[in-house]
Scaffold this motif. Sequence first.
Motif, PDB file in Angstrom:
ATOM      1  N   SER A 110      40.362  39.994  41.565  1.00  0.00           N
ATOM      2  CA  SER A 110      39.694  38.830  41.382  1.00  0.00           C
ATOM      3  C   SER A 110      38.353  38.739  41.832  1.00  0.00           C
ATOM      4  O   SER A 110      37.616  37.766  41.195  1.00  0.00           O
ATOM      5  CB  SER A 110      40.492  37.712  42.114  1.00  0.00           C
ATOM      6  OG  SER A 110      40.053  37.573  43.456  1.00  0.00           O
ATOM      7  N   GLY A 111      37.781  39.569  42.270  1.00  0.00           N
ATOM      8  CA  GLY A 111      36.425  39.186  42.766  1.00  0.00           C
ATOM      9  C   GLY A 111      35.851  40.266  44.008  1.00  0.00           C
ATOM     10  O   GLY A 111      36.541  41.163  44.540  1.00  0.00           O
ATOM     11  N   ARG A 167      36.685  44.052  47.510  1.00  0.00           N
ATOM     12  CA  ARG A 167      37.027  43.900  46.332  1.00  0.00           C
ATOM     13  C   ARG A 167      38.401  43.834  46.136  1.00  0.00           C
ATOM     14  O   ARG A 167      39.142  44.525  46.766  1.00  0.00           O
ATOM     15  CB  ARG A 167      36.337  44.524  45.311  1.00  0.00           C
ATOM     16  CG  ARG A 167      37.074  45.982  45.141  1.00  0.00           C
ATOM     17  CD  ARG A 167      36.538  46.957  44.013  1.00  0.00           C
ATOM     18  NE  ARG A 167      36.871  48.143  43.845  1.00  0.00           N
ATOM     19  CZ  ARG A 167      38.167  48.456  43.533  1.00  0.00           C
ATOM     20  NH1 ARG A 167      38.900  47.700  43.195  1.00  0.00           N
ATOM     21  NH2 ARG A 167      38.371  49.716  43.684  1.00  0.00           N
ATOM     22  N   LYS A 201      38.961  34.990  44.808  1.00  0.00           N
ATOM     23  CA  LYS A 201      38.375  34.148  43.783  1.00  0.00           C
ATOM     24  C   LYS A 201      38.915  32.612  44.393  1.00  0.00           C
ATOM     25  O   LYS A 201      38.387  31.555  44.143  1.00  0.00           O
ATOM     26  CB  LYS A 201      38.922  34.280  42.755  1.00  0.00           C
ATOM     27  CG  LYS A 201      40.671  34.170  42.225  1.00  0.00           C
ATOM     28  CD  LYS A 201      40.762  34.186  40.856  1.00  0.00           C
ATOM     29  CE  LYS A 201      42.319  33.649  40.727  1.00  0.00           C
ATOM     30  NZ  LYS A 201      42.603  33.879  39.356  1.00  0.00           N
ATOM     31  N   GLY A 207      29.841  34.941  45.211  1.00  0.00           N
ATOM     32  CA  GLY A 207      30.942  33.960  45.341  1.00  0.00           C
ATOM     33  C   GLY A 207      30.702  32.797  46.006  1.00  0.00           C
ATOM     34  O   GLY A 207      31.598  31.939  46.058  1.00  0.00           O
TER      35      GLY A 207
END
Length: 87
Positions: free
Chosen positions: A39-40, A36, A5, A82
């Motif tokens: 957080s993302g 992954r 993130k 993202g």
Amino acid sequence: MLLIKNLKTKEDQVVTLKGWVTNKRSGKGIEFIILRDGSGYTQCIAAASDMNEKAFETAGQLSQESSVEITGKVVKDERQIGGYEIH
């Protein structure tokens, strides 16, 4: 430890991420790894031309849920999850 993130704060810098392989696809001389962490998600690109043969071979053998540590340059790409990916 850097979280996915926070990639936006590291654009054009070399970073190390730790996480799990969610998905992977292969092309000629390239591996696309979706990583992954808590957080993302982010896409990591492993190109045979950018790494030694043993490291590229290892990238090709990764499977879903493999635990990995990946080092690469943060590149902005709005098309990706993202908005950033690792090369």
